[in-house]
Design a protein around this motif. Sequence first.
Motif, PDB file in Angstrom:
ATOM      1  N   ALA A   1      78.270  42.140   5.053  1.00 18.67           N
ATOM      2  CA  ALA A   1      77.158  42.215   5.397  1.00 18.67           C
ATOM      3  C   ALA A   1      77.075  42.217   6.848  1.00 18.67           C
ATOM      4  O   ALA A   1      76.799  42.734   7.953  1.00 18.67           O
ATOM      5  CB  ALA A   1      75.711  41.583   4.415  1.00 18.67           C
ATOM      6  N   LEU A   2      77.620  40.632   7.054  1.00 17.17           N
ATOM      7  CA  LEU A   2      77.813  39.954   8.410  1.00 17.17           C
ATOM      8  C   LEU A   2      78.348  40.722   9.315  1.00 17.17           C
ATOM      9  O   LEU A   2      78.199  41.270  10.672  1.00 17.17           O
ATOM     10  CB  LEU A   2      77.997  39.062   8.563  1.00 17.17           C
ATOM     11  CG  LEU A   2      78.293  38.483   9.805  1.00 17.17           C
ATOM     12  CD1 LEU A   2      76.709  38.136  10.657  1.00 17.17           C
ATOM     13  CD2 LEU A   2      79.098  36.780  10.097  1.00 17.17           C
ATOM     14  N   MET A   3      79.938  41.465   8.583  1.00 18.01           N
ATOM     15  CA  MET A   3      80.608  42.395   9.821  1.00 18.01           C
ATOM     16  C   MET A   3      79.356  43.571  10.024  1.00 18.01           C
ATOM     17  O   MET A   3      79.807  44.399  11.082  1.00 18.01           O
ATOM     18  CB  MET A   3      81.977  42.466   8.635  1.00 18.01           C
ATOM     19  CG  MET A   3      82.486  41.059   8.847  1.00 18.01           C
ATOM     20  SD  MET A   3      83.161  40.206  10.595  1.00 18.01           S
ATOM     21  CE  MET A   3      83.233  39.049   9.352  1.00 18.01           C
ATOM     22  N   SER A   4      79.625  43.909   8.704  1.00 15.33           N
ATOM     23  CA  SER A   4      78.835  45.730   9.349  1.00 15.33           C
ATOM     24  C   SER A   4      77.798  45.838   9.862  1.00 15.33           C
ATOM     25  O   SER A   4      77.429  46.529  10.476  1.00 15.33           O
ATOM     26  CB  SER A   4      78.298  45.912   7.866  1.00 15.33           C
ATOM     27  OG  SER A   4      76.902  45.636   7.477  1.00 15.33           O
ATOM     28  N   GLU A   5      77.244  44.632  10.571  1.00 18.03           N
ATOM     29  CA  GLU A   5      76.112  44.691  11.206  1.00 18.03           C
ATOM     30  C   GLU A   5      76.211  44.411  13.274  1.00 18.03           C
ATOM     31  O   GLU A   5      75.809  43.834  13.611  1.00 18.03           O
ATOM     32  CB  GLU A   5      74.707  43.703  11.454  1.00 18.03           C
ATOM     33  CG  GLU A   5      74.088  44.304   9.767  1.00 18.03           C
ATOM     34  CD  GLU A   5      73.149  43.216   9.405  1.00 18.03           C
ATOM     35  OE1 GLU A   5      72.591  42.606  10.197  1.00 18.03           O
ATOM     36  OE2 GLU A   5      73.088  43.189   8.146  1.00 18.03           O
ATOM     37  N   VAL A   6      77.623  44.058  12.826  1.00 23.04           N
ATOM     38  CA  VAL A   6      78.421  44.224  14.342  1.00 23.04           C
ATOM     39  C   VAL A   6      79.764  44.921  14.685  1.00 23.04           C
ATOM     40  O   VAL A   6      80.285  44.695  15.616  1.00 23.04           O
ATOM     41  CB  VAL A   6      78.991  42.367  14.809  1.00 23.04           C
ATOM     42  CG1 VAL A   6      78.313  41.140  14.141  1.00 23.04           C
ATOM     43  CG2 VAL A   6      80.413  42.294  13.535  1.00 23.04           C
ATOM     44  N   LEU A   7      79.818  46.002  13.954  1.00 26.38           N
ATOM     45  CA  LEU A   7      80.738  46.831  14.573  1.00 26.38           C
ATOM     46  C   LEU A   7      79.859  47.995  15.641  1.00 26.38           C
ATOM     47  O   LEU A   7      78.927  47.673  15.517  1.00 26.38           O
ATOM     48  CB  LEU A   7      80.268  48.071  13.108  1.00 26.38           C
ATOM     49  CG  LEU A   7      80.984  47.249  12.134  1.00 26.38           C
ATOM     50  CD1 LEU A   7      81.251  48.578  10.525  1.00 26.38           C
ATOM     51  CD2 LEU A   7      82.295  46.935  12.076  1.00 26.38           C
ATOM     52  N   PRO A   8      80.763  47.667  16.526  1.00 25.64           N
ATOM     53  CA  PRO A   8      80.864  48.464  17.871  1.00 25.64           C
ATOM     54  C   PRO A   8      80.448  50.200  17.483  1.00 25.64           C
ATOM     55  O   PRO A   8      79.960  50.498  18.494  1.00 25.64           O
ATOM     56  CB  PRO A   8      81.504  48.220  18.874  1.00 25.64           C
ATOM     57  CG  PRO A   8      82.813  48.394  17.632  1.00 25.64           C
ATOM     58  CD  PRO A   8      82.315  47.287  16.413  1.00 25.64           C
ATOM     59  N   SER A   9      80.440  50.597  16.725  1.00 32.26           N
ATOM     60  CA  SER A   9      80.626  51.809  16.895  1.00 32.26           C
ATOM     61  C   SER A   9      80.503  52.463  15.089  1.00 32.26           C
ATOM     62  O   SER A   9      80.917  52.534  14.707  1.00 32.26           O
ATOM     63  CB  SER A   9      81.799  52.931  17.604  1.00 32.26           C
ATOM     64  OG  SER A   9      81.781  54.370  16.891  1.00 32.26           O
TER      65      SER A   9
END
Length: 400
Positions: free
Chosen positions: A331-339
């Motif tokens: 969940a954390l990673m999905s919210e910092v994706l650049p594109s």
Amino acid sequence: MVFILIGNLGIYAFAVAVPGYLLPASVQDIVGTGATTSAANLALITMVGSFAAMIAQPVAGLVSDRTRSRFGRRAPYLLGGALVGGVAMIGLGSANSILLLTVFWTVVQISYSFTQAPLAAVLPDRVPESIRGTFSTFAGLGLSIGATGGAVVGAGFVSNTAAGYLTFGGIVLVGVVLFVVFNPDRSSKGEPREPFSSSTLLRTFWINPARYPDFAWAFLGRMLLSLAYFMVTGYQLYILEHYIHVGSLDEAASVAARLSIVTVIATIIGGAVAGPISDRIKRRRLPAVAAGVIYTLGLAVPLVMPNVTGMTIYSFLYGLGFGSYASTDMALMSEVLPSKEEHGRALGLLNVAVALPQALGAGLAGLLVITTGSYTVLFPVGIVIALAGSFAVIRIKSVR
């Protein structure tokens, strides 16, 4: 949610059982029981395979982003990677030299990268942000239960590695097939596609940290926490055999299986609590940082208690921290994706933050063991690295 748990369970059962149990046993069968000789050869095999996976993961994400078929973007690679990887696992079972082990392990790593990267992209592709913490809990539980279950089952195949490789290849294939069959994606035919070029391929391995600092901190945090993990767990059998002195490799495998039961209980507790709580309080960083601190405390225990009791306490704290981190990490990673258009590429690059530590962890741990002649040093070095990973997560600004 049910089938992401099953899919991750198969993949991470393999990811722990094979490099953590079957490969060390195969290496020792070929080169003998010397502590430094076994560690050096295992480090070589693991490093080569991990560097291959490090390259394959973002490429798999990039290619699946641009795939257009009636089965969607991800399904062809999920199935293809699982099939080719399964065949290569059979090759591992018949390998009788370090060279053949290295070759087949590298093929396995590349193949399963083309399964793992598209599977990770399912969350940002298809799951609403409001329930990503809960979805991540199911994915994390699959990861955690698979990892610890893989340790228990893998320990039972230490004396029959050929059957073990075949079993775990089959587990991965069944889990992936079930996910694809019961969760069919929509057709991607007719969707716009960015033209592919050599610059696009090179860009696969780079996302500007100055432009996307939170992505960079998330990458660094995942990489360092994974590095601390792989430095110890990748050599757990040898640690039990040569540092805790439980006896032979078979006896070490038996102890490791019991420790894994402790770990899986703690993992379920950590995972079941952290993910839903992160949704409720709308915070992702706090559980991730707390998980890193808990794991750090666990690493300190075998230093002061170099016995099975110390390893049992370590296993519980490691499981608690690992379950908490795994349930909120996606969940954390999905919210910092650049594109939003290239979830597969970005998540494939983030998966490098797991593949690279496998290589670096194997090499660094092997070097430390060869240099010092002891496995003791792995724990204090792991503590420093895990604390640095927790600090990196704290630096993320756009996610609470």
